[in-house]
Write an enzyme that holds these catalytic residues in place. Structure first.
Site, PDB file in Angstrom:
ATOM      1  N   GLY A  56       0.902  -1.142  -0.028  1.00 48.64           N
ATOM      2  CA  GLY A  56       0.033   0.033  -0.009  1.00 48.64           C
ATOM      3  C   GLY A  56       0.875   1.310   0.056  1.00 48.64           C
ATOM      4  CD  GLN A 111       3.265   5.937   2.236  1.00 50.33           C
ATOM      5  OE1 GLN A 111       2.456   5.263   1.916  1.00 50.33           O
ATOM      6  NE2 GLN A 111       4.407   5.162   2.942  1.00 50.33           N
ATOM      7  CB  CYS A 120       5.248   2.443   7.302  1.00 50.62           C
ATOM      8  SG  CYS A 120       4.845   3.921   6.089  1.00 50.62           S
ATOM      9  CG  LEU A 121       7.025   1.156   1.359  1.00 50.80           C
ATOM     10  CD1 LEU A 121       6.411   1.510  -0.245  1.00 50.80           C
ATOM     11  CD2 LEU A 121       8.224   0.164   1.214  1.00 50.80           C
ATOM     12  CG  HIS A 126      -0.559   1.419   7.186  1.00 54.74           C
ATOM     13  ND1 HIS A 126       0.499   0.836   7.990  1.00 54.74           N
ATOM     14  CD2 HIS A 126       0.086   2.054   6.359  1.00 54.74           C
ATOM     15  CE1 HIS A 126       1.561   1.510   7.792  1.00 54.74           C
ATOM     16  NE2 HIS A 126       1.311   2.096   6.576  1.00 54.74           N
ATOM     17  CD  GLU A 127      -1.180   2.428   2.772  1.00 57.03           C
ATOM     18  OE1 GLU A 127      -0.852   3.635   2.354  1.00 57.03           O
ATOM     19  OE2 GLU A 127      -0.328   1.580   2.937  1.00 57.03           O
ATOM     20  CG  HIS A 160       0.046   6.835   5.390  1.00 58.90           C
ATOM     21  ND1 HIS A 160       1.083   7.527   5.867  1.00 58.90           N
ATOM     22  CD2 HIS A 160       0.402   5.591   5.295  1.00 58.90           C
ATOM     23  CE1 HIS A 160       2.292   6.672   6.024  1.00 58.90           C
ATOM     24  NE2 HIS A 160       1.646   5.479   5.584  1.00 58.90           N
TER      25      HIS A 160
HETATM   26 ZN   LIG Z   1       2.725   3.479   5.609  1.00 59.46          ZN
END
Ligand SMILES: [Zn+2]
Length: 176
Positions: free
Chosen positions: A46, A51, A101-102, A143-144, A147
């Site tokens: 995701g 991000q 998370c990236l 999670h997304e 963000h």
């Molecule tokens: Zn993330």
């Protein structure tokens, strides 16, 4: 197609609340495509627009293509685009899952979240959709979605756990 640089913990984009998409312009379609490329390139499941430094209410998700535990990336690609998503229902039952998370590289921790949610969103063609998501889909979408409101998974950890990670997080911010 360009792979976009991913913002790392400490970048103000990650803390900002993103704004809704008014119309799906060619620029938005390019962003969606590039976010997809970035997701695969970075071995994610995701990715939210914040991000990659764009504070719009958009995320992309593909929970099928890769098995994070096995390191197996041979699953079918099933990239989905979520524009202006809303969580319209969440299950009372919640549970832990080890999230990463990236934007927070090198850190994984158990986060408690509802096990299933109902999500309403606009797809890349401008069509409204609503679906109940389960298991990893529900997990990843929440999670997304966070963000888009400037919330990272580490913000949801209990105080004691966050204290344990404080040194690593300071390093990511470039403050250590
Ligand atoms: Zn993330």
């Amino acid at each position: 197609m360009p792979v976009l640089p991913v913002k790392i913990y400490g970048d103000p984009c990650l803390k900002a609340k993103s704004t809704s998409v008014e119309t799906i312009t060619p620029e938005i379609l390019t962003l969606l495509r590039d976010m997809g490329e970035t997701l695969y390139e970075r071995h994610g499941i995701g990715l939210a627009a914040s991000q990659v430094g764009v504070n719009l209410r958009i995320f992309v998700m593909d929970t099928d293509w890769t098995d994070r535990d096995e390191g197996d990336e041979t699953g079918p690609r099933n990239l989905r685009f979520f524009i202006n998503p809303e969580i319209t229902w969440e299950s009372e039952e919640d549970g832990p899952y080890s999230e990463g998370c990236l934007s927070v590289p090198g850190i994984e921790a158990d986060v408690y979240r509802p096990l299933s949610v109902r999500l309403r969103w606009m797809d890349e063609k401008g069509k409204m959709r609503e679906e109940q998501l389960e298991e990893l889909d529900a997990r990843c979408a929440q999670h997304e979605f966070d963000h888009l409101n400037g919330i990272l998974f580490v913000d949801r950890l209990p105080f004691a756990k966050r204290t344990l990670l404080a040194g690593k997080l300071r390093k990511l911010k470039g403050l250590a």
